[in-house]
Design a protein around this motif. Structure first.
Motif, PDB file in Angstrom:
ATOM      1  N   LYS A 283      -6.034  -0.685   4.745  1.00  0.00           N
ATOM      2  CA  LYS A 283      -5.220   0.524   4.641  1.00  0.00           C
ATOM      3  C   LYS A 283      -5.509   1.463   5.812  1.00  0.00           C
ATOM      4  O   LYS A 283      -4.591   2.038   6.398  1.00  0.00           O
ATOM      5  CB  LYS A 283      -5.495   1.228   3.312  1.00  0.00           C
TER       6      LYS A 283
ATOM      7  N   LYS B 192       1.300  -4.724   2.939  1.00  0.00           N
ATOM      8  CA  LYS B 192      -0.088  -4.708   3.390  1.00  0.00           C
ATOM      9  C   LYS B 192      -0.290  -5.854   4.375  1.00  0.00           C
ATOM     10  O   LYS B 192      -0.033  -7.008   4.050  1.00  0.00           O
ATOM     11  CB  LYS B 192      -1.036  -4.856   2.201  1.00  0.00           C
TER      12      LYS B 192
ATOM     13  N   ILE C  21       0.852  -1.184   0.000  1.00  0.00           N
ATOM     14  CA  ILE C  21       0.000   0.000   0.000  1.00  0.00           C
ATOM     15  C   ILE C  21       0.890   1.237   0.000  1.00  0.00           C
ATOM     16  O   ILE C  21       2.017   1.205   0.477  1.00  0.00           O
ATOM     17  CB  ILE C  21      -0.989   0.041   1.188  1.00  0.00           C
TER      18      ILE C  21
END
Length: 95
Positions: free
Chosen positions: A79, A75, A10
């Protein structure tokens, strides 16, 4: 059923966790959790301590194109939860 995030990344821009920026300009977490003026170095340090393997990239958030820098991390969950963890870790590091 748990999700497998292995190998997924992310992107985190400092604006996502900056309490001085309104949500309409890019903040992603609640203001009471966010931190004022997070620095790239702080985000990297927090992500390292959380074991997220941060990598710096010279890129700008579109709404703040004049501010360069973003961090790519592993990740491990949503998020939003990752952003909250990083913000909390930075708060702890600033104490």
């Amino acid at each position: 059923m748990s999700r497998d995030y292995k190998g997924k990344k992310i992107v985190i821009y400092p604006q996502y966790i900056d309490s001085s920026i309104p949500r309409s300009r890019g903040r992603r977490i609640p203001r009471n959790i966010a931190i004022p003026k997070p620095r790239i170095e702080e985000i990297i340090e927090a992500a390292e301590e959380l074991g997220l393997n941060p990598k710096y990239e010279e890129s700008a958030y579109p709404k703040h194109w004049w501010i360069k820098g973003r961090i790519v991390v592993d990740k491990v969950g949503s998020k939003l939860n990752t952003l909250k963890l990083i913000a909390q870790k930075i708060k702890d590091l600033r104490k």
